[in-house]
Design a protein around this motif. Sequence first.
Motif, short mmCIF file in Angstrom:
data_model
loop_
_atom_site.label_atom_id
_atom_site.label_comp_id
_atom_site.label_asym_id
_atom_site.label_seq_id
_atom_site.Cartn_x
_atom_site.Cartn_y
_atom_site.Cartn_z
N UNK A 30 0.77 -1.13 0.13
CA UNK A 30 0.12 -0.05 0.01
C UNK A 30 0.84 1.09 -0.09
N UNK A 31 0.44 2.43 -0.51
CA UNK A 31 1.14 3.54 -0.67
C UNK A 31 0.08 4.95 0.14
N UNK A 32 0.65 5.48 0.80
CA UNK A 32 0.09 6.72 1.41
C UNK A 32 0.83 7.85 1.03
N UNK A 33 0.12 8.96 0.52
CA UNK A 33 0.95 10.37 0.23
C UNK A 33 0.22 11.51 0.51
N UNK A 34 1.01 12.60 0.52
CA UNK A 34 0.44 13.91 0.66
C UNK A 34 1.11 15.02 0.43
N UNK A 89 6.04 20.41 -2.40
CA UNK A 89 6.62 19.08 -1.83
C UNK A 89 5.41 18.02 -1.68
N UNK A 90 5.79 16.68 -2.47
CA UNK A 90 4.91 15.69 -2.17
C UNK A 90 5.71 14.65 -1.42
N UNK A 91 5.11 13.97 -0.40
CA UNK A 91 5.60 12.88 0.31
C UNK A 91 4.76 11.92 0.90
N UNK A 92 5.59 10.61 1.08
CA UNK A 92 4.81 9.58 1.24
C UNK A 92 5.59 8.44 1.79
N UNK A 93 4.91 7.25 1.88
CA UNK A 93 5.38 5.90 2.41
C UNK A 93 4.71 4.65 1.71
#
Length: 259
Positions: free
Chosen positions: A26-30, A48-52
């Motif tokens: 799964x991926x989560x970003x914001x 800036x976009x970041x996630x995991x």
Amino acid sequence: MRMVCQMMLAVLLAAFAGAGSARADTVEADLATHHVAVKTDFAGVKVLLFGAVLDGNVKRLDGPRDIIIDLRGPKTRMLVRQKKQVAGIWVNGETVAFEDVPGYYAIISNRPASEIASSYVLREHGIGLNTLKANMLLSSGGFNVENSKEYADAIVRVRGSEELYQRIVGGVAITGRHLFRAEFELPANVPLGDYTADVFVFRAGEFVTKYSTSLRIEKRGVEKFIYELAHEQPFIYGVLAVLTAVMAGMGAAAIFRKR
């Protein structure tokens, strides 16, 4: 930066909390911000976009992950005309209309998209400038027009020169096993409206998962009032513009007459 770190920690905790059940990656970003205000002195902005990305319990693919971010918006109808010479005078020739053309488009990846997945896989998920051109032709029935591909190529070429269409290789930085970040710059001439950022995760050339988030670019303050008045009430805007010009001229005349 403190806010960004807190949000990234929240993403990781939420993802690890669901690690007990069988699931795929799964991926989560914001985005660091979901609203960009355009004022008189607007000269572009960095976003800036970041996630995991978290490992699932279902292991289907091996190998390192790749990430592609697809950012686009807003869509407009666009007419492309070809100039031709008639009796020594350049005039408008054949015209092709394209529907739903993104005013801005950027593909950001950790390495070239052509190395991440095949053209078929990229096209299946609507990724890349080649896919964008193909969609333009389909939306307008452009395949029925002779040399219509040249018109679609012209849109991409012109908007690329204006930095409205971008391909940013290496723009995604993957940190460690789970985290990633990408910083991209929106130019000063970026269109107003709603944008969508789709984060695609690939492994071994295969699509794994996707996450979408949104961004809105709009005018604020006096600039917003003038913009909305000009587009929603053009007659009133025209009258006010004429009155303002007349008053400015009369004021200038009065000042110089006194001198």
